[in-house]
Design a protein around this motif. Sequence first.
Motif, PDB file in Angstrom:
ATOM      1  N   ARG A 178       9.162  12.027   4.126  1.00 46.21           N
ATOM      2  CA  ARG A 178       7.966  11.502   3.478  1.00 46.21           C
ATOM      3  C   ARG A 178       6.786  12.461   3.633  1.00 46.21           C
ATOM      4  NH1 ARG A 178       7.623   5.924   2.587  1.00 46.21           N
ATOM      5  NH2 ARG A 178       5.471   5.864   3.326  1.00 46.21           N
ATOM      6  N   GLU A 179       6.002  12.595   2.566  1.00 46.46           N
ATOM      7  CA  GLU A 179       4.820  13.445   2.607  1.00 46.46           C
ATOM      8  C   GLU A 179       3.639  12.633   3.137  1.00 46.46           C
ATOM      9  OE1 GLU A 179       4.966  16.525  -0.940  1.00 46.46           O
ATOM     10  OE2 GLU A 179       5.376  14.508  -1.666  1.00 46.46           O
ATOM     11  N   LYS A 180       2.585  13.357   3.508  1.00 44.18           N
ATOM     12  CA  LYS A 180       1.421  12.698   4.096  1.00 44.18           C
ATOM     13  C   LYS A 180       0.229  12.823   3.151  1.00 44.18           C
ATOM     14  CE  LYS A 180      -0.467  11.897   8.671  1.00 44.18           C
ATOM     15  NZ  LYS A 180       0.094  10.532   8.680  1.00 44.18           N
ATOM     16  N   MET A 181      -0.506  11.730   2.995  1.00 50.14           N
ATOM     17  CA  MET A 181      -1.652  11.684   2.082  1.00 50.14           C
ATOM     18  C   MET A 181      -2.910  11.241   2.812  1.00 50.14           C
ATOM     19  SD  MET A 181      -2.255   9.267  -1.310  1.00 50.14           S
ATOM     20  CE  MET A 181      -1.318  10.288  -2.450  1.00 50.14           C
TER      21      MET A 181
ATOM     22  N   PHE B 179       4.436   7.880   0.467  1.00 45.23           N
ATOM     23  CA  PHE B 179       3.599   8.646   1.393  1.00 45.23           C
ATOM     24  C   PHE B 179       3.279   7.866   2.668  1.00 45.23           C
ATOM     25  CE2 PHE B 179       2.551  10.150  -2.881  1.00 45.23           C
ATOM     26  CZ  PHE B 179       2.578  11.525  -2.738  1.00 45.23           C
TER      27      PHE B 179
END
Length: 394
Positions: free
Chosen positions: A2-5, A36
């Motif tokens: 998962r990417e971070k926002m 995210f």
Amino acid sequence: MREKMLFLSAQIQGLGDDAEGEIRTESLIGILLERFDIDLLEYCRSQRDSTLRPDPALRMHTVNQVSRPRKSLMDSLYKLRGKAVHSYADKDLQAEIRRLCSLHTYSHVFIAQGVPGDCIDIVSSLLPEAAIITDLQRLESTQSEGKAAGKRGLSRRYHKLNAALSRRDERKLLNKTALLLTASEWDALAFKALSFADAGKVHVVPHFINLDDYQYSEPAVKENAILLHWNMHTTQGKNEALTFHKKVYPLIKAKVSDCKCYIVSSEVHPEVAALAKLDSSVRIIEESGEAYTYIRRVKAVVTTLREGCGNPLNILEAWALRTPVVTGQKSAEGIYCEPGRSILLADTTGEVAEQVVKLLQTPELGSIIADQAYRTLLKYYEASNIKEKVLSLV
């Protein structure tokens, strides 16, 4: 993985006047959490209740507005580009943005409506590789142009200057963002006209609702009643309500003597509240939990989108609860609708009364309009459809 926002949000008003923006922001966060891990940084003027559900992927951070009594006196004199609302938000947020960026690597930054455009400079300098997404509801330059149209002399030049400065700021913001979301086609076209090179960044994500929140096991039993649904704490909202009860409601009562009127608003101006004391057929509904029940029960919802009064969600909620809506031509501009089929339009007091009476006296017409409105809602404003679009864009 998962990417971070990093998600920047702001509470624009202290009295809940920006419920539309807050609901939209929280709905978008709910969608983005599927992809995210989000650090939500909210700029607040006062405490408010959040409807965000606890989620291990969501961490919330708050920065309170710093009181500047002396400078606030000057704010009232400096009104170009609406700077008085959040003149110092970028300064108040800067330290916390820097702290979070030093701790985490964000692939995306989301700047919600209400956050000043100056924050994009801070973010882009700290995270040059991050994809910046902005969500903007209204074009301030367009509003200023509209105000200038009916003015003369210095007043006209003031609004023209305001519009030019706003266009410059909006063009800069469009240039620096990777993706710009708007709530209506009108705003999208206005942004695209600012820069043809950046027009491809602009996409419409309309206001939307989750129909699961509007499901009832028992069918609604309609009564001879109408419901007014807009913010009646503001001066504009109060004046709209008083005008309705002085000029429109008597015309309705003359044709449908047993008609009742419910007024739904989280906060009601004292002058509006006094209407219920003077007329037994008028009832104030301030409990948000009761609003849906009364919307289902009435034969018509009357709403307005005039500045400071209401928002498109009032119309969408009525559609979700299968109740026909009467509103003005201006109010329906940003909504997909078919006048006469999914919504009834009226711009004068006589027209509003005529359309309401038609719905009260012809229940089958109301059912037809409500069914068509519901189909429109399913096609354009249902959360699952919007979720697919948002996730495909980011």
